[in-house]
Design an enzyme around this catalytic site. Structure first.
Site, PDB file in Angstrom:
ATOM      1  N   SER A  10       0.877  -1.063   0.026  1.00  0.00           N
ATOM      2  CA  SER A  10      -0.054  -0.024   0.028  1.00  0.00           C
ATOM      3  C   SER A  10       0.961   1.223  -0.070  1.00  0.00           C
ATOM      4  O   SER A  10       1.648   1.514   0.929  1.00  0.00           O
ATOM      5  CB  SER A  10      -1.052  -0.026   1.116  1.00  0.00           C
ATOM      6  OG  SER A  10      -1.408   1.281   1.453  1.00  0.00           O
ATOM      7  N   HIS A  35      -1.270  -1.379  -4.023  1.00  0.00           N
ATOM      8  CA  HIS A  35      -2.714  -0.982  -3.570  1.00  0.00           C
ATOM      9  C   HIS A  35      -2.777   0.639  -3.448  1.00  0.00           C
ATOM     10  O   HIS A  35      -1.647   1.264  -2.694  1.00  0.00           O
ATOM     11  CB  HIS A  35      -2.570  -1.858  -2.151  1.00  0.00           C
ATOM     12  CG  HIS A  35      -3.908  -1.495  -1.550  1.00  0.00           C
ATOM     13  ND1 HIS A  35      -4.826  -2.191  -1.873  1.00  0.00           N
ATOM     14  CD2 HIS A  35      -4.238  -0.800  -0.382  1.00  0.00           C
ATOM     15  CE1 HIS A  35      -6.120  -1.836  -0.888  1.00  0.00           C
ATOM     16  NE2 HIS A  35      -5.659  -1.008  -0.098  1.00  0.00           N
ATOM     17  N   ASP A  37      -4.762   3.754  -1.913  1.00  0.00           N
ATOM     18  CA  ASP A  37      -5.723   3.925  -0.937  1.00  0.00           C
ATOM     19  C   ASP A  37      -6.410   5.580  -1.075  1.00  0.00           C
ATOM     20  O   ASP A  37      -5.478   6.500  -0.959  1.00  0.00           O
ATOM     21  CB  ASP A  37      -5.209   3.894   0.660  1.00  0.00           C
ATOM     22  CG  ASP A  37      -5.127   2.478   1.009  1.00  0.00           C
ATOM     23  OD1 ASP A  37      -5.835   1.862   0.928  1.00  0.00           O
ATOM     24  OD2 ASP A  37      -4.064   2.188   1.433  1.00  0.00           O
ATOM     25  N   MET A  39      -8.926   8.311   0.263  1.00  0.00           N
ATOM     26  CA  MET A  39      -9.661   8.686   1.372  1.00  0.00           C
ATOM     27  C   MET A  39     -10.161  10.108   1.180  1.00  0.00           C
ATOM     28  O   MET A  39      -9.443  11.048   0.885  1.00  0.00           O
ATOM     29  CB  MET A  39      -8.762   8.837   2.622  1.00  0.00           C
ATOM     30  CG  MET A  39      -8.193   7.324   2.979  1.00  0.00           C
ATOM     31  SD  MET A  39      -7.154   7.513   4.425  1.00  0.00           S
ATOM     32  CE  MET A  39      -6.307   5.637   4.291  1.00  0.00           C
ATOM     33  N   HIS A  68      -8.512   1.350  -3.716  1.00  0.00           N
ATOM     34  CA  HIS A  68      -9.276   1.125  -2.773  1.00  0.00           C
ATOM     35  C   HIS A  68      -9.962   2.669  -2.430  1.00  0.00           C
ATOM     36  O   HIS A  68      -9.359   3.601  -1.787  1.00  0.00           O
ATOM     37  CB  HIS A  68      -8.503   0.406  -1.582  1.00  0.00           C
ATOM     38  CG  HIS A  68      -9.174   0.453  -0.194  1.00  0.00           C
ATOM     39  ND1 HIS A  68      -8.613   0.062   1.088  1.00  0.00           N
ATOM     40  CD2 HIS A  68     -10.616   0.298   0.089  1.00  0.00           C
ATOM     41  CE1 HIS A  68      -9.541  -0.030   1.883  1.00  0.00           C
ATOM     42  NE2 HIS A  68     -10.806  -0.011   1.498  1.00  0.00           N
ATOM     43  N   MET A  70     -12.095   4.738  -0.247  1.00  0.00           N
ATOM     44  CA  MET A  70     -12.857   5.098   1.125  1.00  0.00           C
ATOM     45  C   MET A  70     -13.230   6.060   1.006  1.00  0.00           C
ATOM     46  O   MET A  70     -12.662   7.266   1.692  1.00  0.00           O
ATOM     47  CB  MET A  70     -11.778   4.757   2.255  1.00  0.00           C
ATOM     48  CG  MET A  70     -11.141   3.264   2.226  1.00  0.00           C
ATOM     49  SD  MET A  70      -9.668   3.170   3.235  1.00  0.00           S
ATOM     50  CE  MET A  70      -8.431   3.667   2.022  1.00  0.00           C
ATOM     51  N   MET A 139     -11.395  -5.549   5.686  1.00  0.00           N
ATOM     52  CA  MET A 139     -10.532  -4.762   6.335  1.00  0.00           C
ATOM     53  C   MET A 139     -10.272  -5.395   7.699  1.00  0.00           C
ATOM     54  O   MET A 139     -11.115  -5.723   8.443  1.00  0.00           O
ATOM     55  CB  MET A 139     -11.482  -3.518   6.660  1.00  0.00           C
ATOM     56  CG  MET A 139     -11.581  -2.450   5.425  1.00  0.00           C
ATOM     57  SD  MET A 139     -10.013  -1.938   4.584  1.00  0.00           S
ATOM     58  CE  MET A 139      -9.135  -0.942   5.869  1.00  0.00           C
ATOM     59  N   ASP A 177      -6.609  -6.308   4.243  1.00  0.00           N
ATOM     60  CA  ASP A 177      -6.029  -4.985   4.264  1.00  0.00           C
ATOM     61  C   ASP A 177      -6.200  -4.397   5.715  1.00  0.00           C
ATOM     62  O   ASP A 177      -7.051  -4.310   6.409  1.00  0.00           O
ATOM     63  CB  ASP A 177      -7.018  -4.145   3.413  1.00  0.00           C
ATOM     64  CG  ASP A 177      -6.246  -2.686   3.194  1.00  0.00           C
ATOM     65  OD1 ASP A 177      -5.244  -2.524   3.835  1.00  0.00           O
ATOM     66  OD2 ASP A 177      -6.757  -1.973   2.597  1.00  0.00           O
TER      67      ASP A 177
HETATM   68  C1  DX5 Z   1      -6.201   1.668   5.736  1.00  0.00           C
HETATM   69  C2  DX5 Z   1      -5.643   1.282   4.302  1.00  0.00           C
HETATM   70  C3  DX5 Z   1      -4.664   0.393   4.410  1.00  0.00           C
HETATM   71  C4  DX5 Z   1      -3.525   0.911   5.000  1.00  0.00           C
HETATM   72  C5  DX5 Z   1      -2.664  -0.516   5.459  1.00  0.00           C
HETATM   73  O1  DX5 Z   1      -7.129   2.448   5.654  1.00  0.00           O
HETATM   74  O2  DX5 Z   1      -6.940   1.014   3.764  1.00  0.00           O
HETATM   75  O3  DX5 Z   1      -4.383   0.001   2.954  1.00  0.00           O
HETATM   76  O4  DX5 Z   1      -2.672   1.692   4.134  1.00  0.00           O
HETATM   77  O5  DX5 Z   1      -1.649   0.087   6.225  1.00  0.00           O
HETATM   78  P1  DX5 Z   1      -0.964  -1.123   7.180  1.00  0.00           P
HETATM   79  O6  DX5 Z   1      -0.628  -2.144   6.209  1.00  0.00           O
HETATM   80  O7  DX5 Z   1       0.187  -0.232   7.710  1.00  0.00           O
HETATM   81  O8  DX5 Z   1      -1.832  -1.320   8.151  1.00  0.00           O
HETATM   82 ZN    ZN Z   2      -6.537  -0.185   1.519  1.00  0.00          ZN
END
Ligand code: DX5
Ligand code: ZN
Length: 222
Positions: A10, A35, A37, A39, A68, A70, A139, A177
């Site tokens: 990620s 990956h 992320d 947000m 991903h 979010m 998750m 994840d």
């Molecule tokens: C959390 C993300 C994850 C995160 C994982 O909200 O969706 O993908 O980056 O990071 P680690 O492996 O450090 O938990």
């Molecule tokens: Zn993620």
């Protein structure tokens, strides 16, 4: 079992000032996916990266980009992420009214369709439309931040999901994840996950090749 295992660093935990270089390093380390992320400060209490960054990464790597989302109202952004180069798009159950409709919307763009579920969310709604999906993302932390502790109850959830998929002869990817490290990746694989996201577990290590190899060693033969 003979499931194909994929390791998905990620980039939320990468050094954004040197992102191109970080991507070269995870490619050389043998990452299977990147990956990504996203947000929005609304669905989760944090803001990360979005469409222009994904587009820039698409231009410098051939690795599949695993977006991903979010975010609230993900249906408004699916086309833009696909257009920017996402190969798979995960949207959250908790952010969607009609999972079948958004899965169809994602697939229509040519991207692989995935639905994510938060730690508290019952997997039944996502399982009800599993036949229309390419992946389910479970998750194992509360979404919003990298570097949190692994919620071990998520292993039971993965087991239940994999059992249900096998019973129905559905061969979907199950992605885990949050909080995945070399010392718990085997538990996740044994429970039935086959795509492993790791942010701080990989980028927090000085040698990405060494840590990715260690993770692969842990799951070899499962
Ligand atoms: C959390 C993300 C994850 C995160 C994982 O909200 O969706 O993908 O980056 O990071 P680690 O492996 O450090 O938990
Ligand atoms: Zn993620």
């Amino acid at each position: 079992m003979n499931r194909v295992f994929k390791i998905a660093p990620s980039i939320l935990s990468a050094d954004f000032a040197r992102l191109g270089e970080e991507i070269r390093r995870i490619e050389k380390a043998g990452a299977d996916l990147i990956h990504f992320d996203v947000m929005d400060g609304h669905f989760v209490p944090n803001i990360s990266i979005g469409i222009p960054v994904l587009k820039s990464i698409r231009a410098i790597t051939r690795l599949p980009l695993d977006a991903h989302l979010m975010i609230s109202q993900p249906e408004r952004y699916v086309a833009a992420f696909a257009e920017a180069g996402a190969d798979s798009i995960s949207v959250h159950t908790e952010a969607c009214h009609d999972l079948s409709a958004i899965a169809a919307q994602i697939r229509k763009t040519g991207a692989r369709a995935s639905i994510a579920i938060n730690p508290e969310t019952d997997p039944d709604r996502v399982l009800a439309c599993a036949g229309e999906l390419d992946m389910i993302l479970v998750m194992s932390v509360h979404p919003g931040f990298a570097g949190q502790g692994f919620i071990s109850d998520s292993l039971d959830k993965i087991r239940a999901i994999r059992r249900d998929l096998e019973r129905r002869k559905l061969d979907l990817d199950v992605e885990i994840d949050g909080g995945i490290k070399a010392d718990n990746i085997a538990d996740a694989a044994e429970a039935g996950a086959n795509v492993f996201v790791s942010g701080s577990g990989i980028f927090g290590h000085p040698d990405y090749l060494e840590i990715v190899c260690r993770m692969r060693d842990q799951i070899a033969g499962i």
